[in-house]
Design a protein around this motif. Structure first.
Motif, PDB file in Angstrom:
ATOM      1  N   ARG A  49     -25.508 -83.096  59.858  1.00 33.61           N
ATOM      2  CA  ARG A  49     -24.187 -82.720  60.661  1.00 33.61           C
ATOM      3  C   ARG A  49     -23.602 -84.050  60.954  1.00 33.61           C
ATOM      4  O   ARG A  49     -24.163 -85.103  61.100  1.00 33.61           O
ATOM      5  CB  ARG A  49     -24.676 -82.185  62.099  1.00 33.61           C
ATOM      6  N   PHE A  50     -22.382 -83.445  61.207  1.00 32.41           N
ATOM      7  CA  PHE A  50     -21.388 -84.811  61.624  1.00 32.41           C
ATOM      8  C   PHE A  50     -21.963 -85.241  63.178  1.00 32.41           C
ATOM      9  O   PHE A  50     -22.251 -84.564  63.828  1.00 32.41           O
ATOM     10  CB  PHE A  50     -19.944 -84.493  61.719  1.00 32.41           C
ATOM     11  N   PRO A  51     -22.054 -86.614  63.019  1.00 32.37           N
ATOM     12  CA  PRO A  51     -22.549 -87.561  64.404  1.00 32.37           C
ATOM     13  C   PRO A  51     -21.830 -86.731  65.511  1.00 32.37           C
ATOM     14  O   PRO A  51     -20.553 -87.177  65.629  1.00 32.37           O
ATOM     15  CB  PRO A  51     -22.618 -88.693  64.203  1.00 32.37           C
ATOM     16  N   GLY A  52     -22.387 -86.270  66.575  1.00 34.48           N
ATOM     17  CA  GLY A  52     -21.492 -85.970  67.557  1.00 34.48           C
ATOM     18  C   GLY A  52     -21.134 -84.585  67.724  1.00 34.48           C
ATOM     19  O   GLY A  52     -20.735 -83.727  68.648  1.00 34.48           O
ATOM     20  N   ALA A  53     -21.258 -83.664  66.592  1.00 35.36           N
ATOM     21  CA  ALA A  53     -20.782 -82.222  66.292  1.00 35.36           C
ATOM     22  C   ALA A  53     -21.796 -81.410  66.982  1.00 35.36           C
ATOM     23  O   ALA A  53     -23.052 -81.662  66.783  1.00 35.36           O
ATOM     24  CB  ALA A  53     -20.330 -82.177  65.006  1.00 35.36           C
ATOM     25  N   VAL A  54     -21.336 -80.218  67.533  1.00 31.88           N
ATOM     26  CA  VAL A  54     -22.320 -79.425  67.930  1.00 31.88           C
ATOM     27  C   VAL A  54     -22.831 -78.498  66.692  1.00 31.88           C
ATOM     28  O   VAL A  54     -23.862 -77.994  66.273  1.00 31.88           O
ATOM     29  CB  VAL A  54     -21.469 -78.351  68.863  1.00 31.88           C
ATOM     30  N   GLU A  55     -21.726 -78.161  65.545  1.00 33.56           N
ATOM     31  CA  GLU A  55     -22.226 -77.745  64.350  1.00 33.56           C
ATOM     32  C   GLU A  55     -21.009 -78.228  63.140  1.00 33.56           C
ATOM     33  O   GLU A  55     -19.903 -78.256  63.633  1.00 33.56           O
ATOM     34  CB  GLU A  55     -21.804 -76.136  64.345  1.00 33.56           C
ATOM     35  N   THR A  56     -21.647 -78.465  62.150  1.00 33.06           N
ATOM     36  CA  THR A  56     -20.942 -78.930  60.917  1.00 33.06           C
ATOM     37  C   THR A  56     -20.754 -77.748  59.769  1.00 33.06           C
ATOM     38  O   THR A  56     -22.119 -77.562  59.716  1.00 33.06           O
ATOM     39  CB  THR A  56     -21.228 -80.234  60.355  1.00 33.06           C
ATOM     40  N   HIS A  75     -15.698 -79.169  61.762  1.00 37.06           N
ATOM     41  CA  HIS A  75     -16.669 -79.478  62.648  1.00 37.06           C
ATOM     42  C   HIS A  75     -16.363 -78.917  63.980  1.00 37.06           C
ATOM     43  O   HIS A  75     -15.312 -79.022  64.294  1.00 37.06           O
ATOM     44  CB  HIS A  75     -16.800 -81.090  62.790  1.00 37.06           C
ATOM     45  N   PHE A  76     -17.297 -78.138  64.457  1.00 35.86           N
ATOM     46  CA  PHE A  76     -17.141 -77.615  66.060  1.00 35.86           C
ATOM     47  C   PHE A  76     -17.851 -78.834  66.897  1.00 35.86           C
ATOM     48  O   PHE A  76     -18.825 -79.035  66.895  1.00 35.86           O
ATOM     49  CB  PHE A  76     -17.799 -76.340  66.256  1.00 35.86           C
ATOM     50  N   LEU A  77     -16.788 -79.581  67.713  1.00 27.53           N
ATOM     51  CA  LEU A  77     -17.221 -80.993  68.294  1.00 27.53           C
ATOM     52  C   LEU A  77     -17.643 -80.463  69.838  1.00 27.53           C
ATOM     53  O   LEU A  77     -18.285 -81.107  70.533  1.00 27.53           O
ATOM     54  CB  LEU A  77     -16.300 -81.744  68.382  1.00 27.53           C
ATOM     55  N   GLY A  78     -17.447 -79.120  70.342  1.00 26.56           N
ATOM     56  CA  GLY A  78     -17.726 -78.960  71.671  1.00 26.56           C
ATOM     57  C   GLY A  78     -17.031 -79.714  72.626  1.00 26.56           C
ATOM     58  O   GLY A  78     -15.839 -79.966  72.397  1.00 26.56           O
ATOM     59  N   GLN A  79     -17.704 -80.146  73.503  1.00 25.77           N
ATOM     60  CA  GLN A  79     -17.171 -81.101  74.806  1.00 25.77           C
ATOM     61  C   GLN A  79     -17.635 -82.767  74.420  1.00 25.77           C
ATOM     62  O   GLN A  79     -17.756 -83.356  75.203  1.00 25.77           O
ATOM     63  CB  GLN A  79     -17.208 -80.382  76.049  1.00 25.77           C
ATOM     64  N   GLN A  95      -6.288 -76.642  87.712  1.00 21.65           N
ATOM     65  CA  GLN A  95      -7.412 -77.266  87.663  1.00 21.65           C
ATOM     66  C   GLN A  95      -7.484 -78.189  86.338  1.00 21.65           C
ATOM     67  O   GLN A  95      -7.324 -77.590  85.269  1.00 21.65           O
ATOM     68  CB  GLN A  95      -8.793 -76.490  87.848  1.00 21.65           C
ATOM     69  N   MET A  96      -8.024 -79.511  86.578  1.00 17.77           N
ATOM     70  CA  MET A  96      -8.255 -80.275  85.250  1.00 17.77           C
ATOM     71  C   MET A  96      -9.731 -79.803  84.727  1.00 17.77           C
ATOM     72  O   MET A  96     -10.704 -79.822  85.395  1.00 17.77           O
ATOM     73  CB  MET A  96      -8.238 -81.590  85.491  1.00 17.77           C
ATOM     74  N   GLN A  97      -9.538 -79.482  83.382  1.00 20.06           N
ATOM     75  CA  GLN A  97     -10.948 -78.920  82.566  1.00 20.06           C
ATOM     76  C   GLN A  97     -10.972 -79.974  81.153  1.00 20.06           C
ATOM     77  O   GLN A  97      -9.708 -80.375  80.715  1.00 20.06           O
ATOM     78  CB  GLN A  97     -10.666 -77.481  82.258  1.00 20.06           C
ATOM     79  N   PHE A  98     -12.078 -79.978  80.957  1.00 14.73           N
ATOM     80  CA  PHE A  98     -12.455 -80.610  79.558  1.00 14.73           C
ATOM     81  C   PHE A  98     -12.165 -79.549  78.425  1.00 14.73           C
ATOM     82  O   PHE A  98     -12.455 -78.492  78.537  1.00 14.73           O
ATOM     83  CB  PHE A  98     -13.641 -81.335  79.395  1.00 14.73           C
ATOM     84  N   VAL A  99     -11.489 -80.293  77.222  1.00 20.23           N
ATOM     85  CA  VAL A  99     -11.122 -79.526  76.238  1.00 20.23           C
ATOM     86  C   VAL A  99     -12.238 -79.063  75.205  1.00 20.23           C
ATOM     87  O   VAL A  99     -12.990 -79.982  75.325  1.00 20.23           O
ATOM     88  CB  VAL A  99     -10.163 -80.142  75.387  1.00 20.23           C
ATOM     89  N   TRP A 100     -12.176 -78.404  74.174  1.00 17.00           N
ATOM     90  CA  TRP A 100     -13.289 -77.953  73.273  1.00 17.00           C
ATOM     91  C   TRP A 100     -12.444 -78.344  71.834  1.00 17.00           C
ATOM     92  O   TRP A 100     -11.325 -77.837  71.791  1.00 17.00           O
ATOM     93  CB  TRP A 100     -13.677 -76.516  73.438  1.00 17.00           C
ATOM     94  N   GLN A 101     -13.195 -79.249  71.284  1.00 14.50           N
ATOM     95  CA  GLN A 101     -12.373 -79.713  70.130  1.00 14.50           C
ATOM     96  C   GLN A 101     -12.997 -79.252  68.708  1.00 14.50           C
ATOM     97  O   GLN A 101     -14.315 -79.061  68.609  1.00 14.50           O
ATOM     98  CB  GLN A 101     -12.529 -81.162  70.228  1.00 14.50           C
ATOM     99  N   THR A 102     -12.199 -79.626  67.741  1.00 19.87           N
ATOM    100  CA  THR A 102     -12.524 -79.305  66.138  1.00 19.87           C
ATOM    101  C   THR A 102     -11.982 -80.555  65.694  1.00 19.87           C
ATOM    102  O   THR A 102     -11.102 -81.370  65.970  1.00 19.87           O
ATOM    103  CB  THR A 102     -11.987 -78.173  65.532  1.00 19.87           C
ATOM    104  N   SER A 103     -12.726 -80.782  64.464  1.00 14.68           N
ATOM    105  CA  SER A 103     -12.074 -81.616  63.197  1.00 14.68           C
ATOM    106  C   SER A 103     -12.502 -81.228  62.090  1.00 14.68           C
ATOM    107  O   SER A 103     -13.542 -80.727  61.724  1.00 14.68           O
ATOM    108  CB  SER A 103     -13.031 -83.116  63.536  1.00 14.68           C
ATOM    109  N   TRP A 104     -11.543 -81.439  61.205  1.00 17.45           N
ATOM    110  CA  TRP A 104     -11.945 -80.684  59.786  1.00 17.45           C
ATOM    111  C   TRP A 104     -11.096 -81.749  58.680  1.00 17.45           C
ATOM    112  O   TRP A 104     -10.189 -82.284  59.047  1.00 17.45           O
ATOM    113  CB  TRP A 104     -11.431 -79.552  59.674  1.00 17.45           C
ATOM    114  N   GLY A 105     -11.576 -81.771  57.511  1.00 16.65           N
ATOM    115  CA  GLY A 105     -10.856 -82.573  56.445  1.00 16.65           C
ATOM    116  C   GLY A 105     -11.369 -82.361  55.039  1.00 16.65           C
ATOM    117  O   GLY A 105     -12.702 -81.898  54.628  1.00 16.65           O
ATOM    118  N   VAL A 106     -10.587 -82.817  53.784  1.00 18.03           N
ATOM    119  CA  VAL A 106     -10.894 -82.900  52.575  1.00 18.03           C
ATOM    120  C   VAL A 106     -10.346 -84.168  52.220  1.00 18.03           C
ATOM    121  O   VAL A 106      -9.556 -84.706  52.915  1.00 18.03           O
ATOM    122  CB  VAL A 106     -10.396 -81.728  51.950  1.00 18.03           C
ATOM    123  N   SER A 107     -10.725 -84.698  50.958  1.00 16.87           N
ATOM    124  CA  SER A 107     -10.438 -85.947  50.595  1.00 16.87           C
ATOM    125  C   SER A 107     -10.205 -85.798  49.010  1.00 16.87           C
ATOM    126  O   SER A 107     -10.280 -84.623  48.312  1.00 16.87           O
ATOM    127  CB  SER A 107     -11.336 -86.896  50.887  1.00 16.87           C
TER     128      SER A 107
END
Length: 329
Positions: A49-56, A75-79, A95-107
């Motif tokens: 899994r990608f370091p820090g990701a909840v799921e890759t 990648h589902f990065l969660g928070q 109210q201020m809330q933390f976002v839920w993030q994603t990251s994805w890529g091809v090369s």
């Protein structure tokens, strides 16, 4: 190398997870439908899994030498990055809330995938959808008086192909034999070659050679008057056939194992070994044992499982999921 990458931030985990799987599907469609490379679609193990990701999540292809290639990831990065980096948004309750993030890529490793999945001993074989030249016209003549007629027919053919939105060109290079030109364009992977000589002009036909096949079955004749329709249909057929050939090769090089000794012996043999479809209990120790003793890694745990339980290939403990292991690049 070039890299295509995206990052998104969402209000909920569900939205982020949907985006993650949505982009994985975008990549799957591109690689399978445009590059004609069949894939295994699944999630990575914790070790891969990608370091820090909840799921890759990954799309995995099998190359011609039996090794796997990771063709893209999402990648589902969660928070996990939002919290340490204080990435917040103002919700509808002010109210201020933390976002839920994603990251994805091809090369540009996808360029390597095209070469390794489709190439043969003659060179490249490019899927028509991404070939910069889809059809090349090779005029053939010996006498100067034949040249004008043949070149006129070649240029008329080029015009017809271009009007049909086919990416085509004429090879008018001098000082080279037709045979050299044929081999040159085969090496470059151009899907269709059109040969036009004096006899072809006289008969109103051209010889068409398709790059996805070899020998006598690669050649046929087509009417010059309907050349655009013929080539257009042929390009679609070649696209499907390249995928079918790669799919057949992947199936032939995918094996199920329920005996660890047999699996290890196979992976220690010559070549990449292909995909091994096995039950895995999910214990990292079993994954490590496979990696250390065979150099195969967990490429993907398919998103779609049949729900049938089994026994882990390594330890024999109950396992609810199958996973694909392979040597990789």
């Amino acid at each position: 190398f070039l890299w295509q990458e995206g990052h998104t931030a969402h209000a909920t985990a569900e939205e982020a997870q949907s985006e993650t799987l949505g982009m994985l599907e975008v990549y799957r469609q591109f690689v399978e439908e445009f590059l004609a490379i069949p894939l295994i679609v699944g999630r990575k193990s914790a070790a891969e899994r990608f370091p820090g990701a909840v799921e890759t999540y990954s799309i995995e292809g099998l190359m011609g030498d039996g090794r796997a290639l990771q063709c893209g990831t999402s990648h589902f990065l969660g928070q996990n990055f939002a919290k340490p980096f204080e990435i917040r948004y103002l919700d509808d309750q002010n109210q201020m809330q933390f976002v839920w993030q994603t990251s994805w890529g091809v090369s540009t490793r996808l360029l390597g995938a095209i070469v390794m999945a489709h190439g043969d001993d003659q060179g490249l074989r490019l899927p028509p959808t991404v070939a910069s030249t889809q059809a090349v016209i090779v005029p053939i003549f010996r006498k100067p008086e034949e040249g004008a007629t043949v070149l006129a027919a070649a240029r008329t053919t080029l015009e017809a192909l271009t009007k049909a939105n086919i990416r085509a060109r004429i090879d008018e290079r001098e000082g080279m034999t037709p045979g050299f030109k044929f081999n040159d364009w085969e090496m470059r992977g151009v899907p269709v070659r059109i040969e036009i000589g004096p006899r072809d002009v006289a008969s109103g036909e051209a010889v068409i050679a398709r790059r996805d096949k070899s020998g006598a079955e690669s050649k046929s004749k087509a009417s010059l008057a309907a050349i655009a329709d013929t080539v257009s249909a042929l390009l679609g057929e070649i696209q499907k056939n390249l995928y079918a050939q790669a799919k057949a090769a992947m199936i032939a090089n995918t094996r199920k194992f329920d005996d660890y000794a047999a699996f290890r012996k196979h992976m220690e043999g010559e070549g990449g070994g292909g995909f091994a479809d096995v039950y895995w209990c999910g214990n990292p120790a079993c994954e490590t044992k496979i990696r250390e003793e065979t150099k195969a890694t967990c490429r993907a745990i398919p998103l779609t499982q049949d729900g049938v339980a089994g026994k882990c290939l390594v330890c024999g403990e109950p396992a609810t999921e199958r996973a694909y292991f392979a040597k990789s690049y």
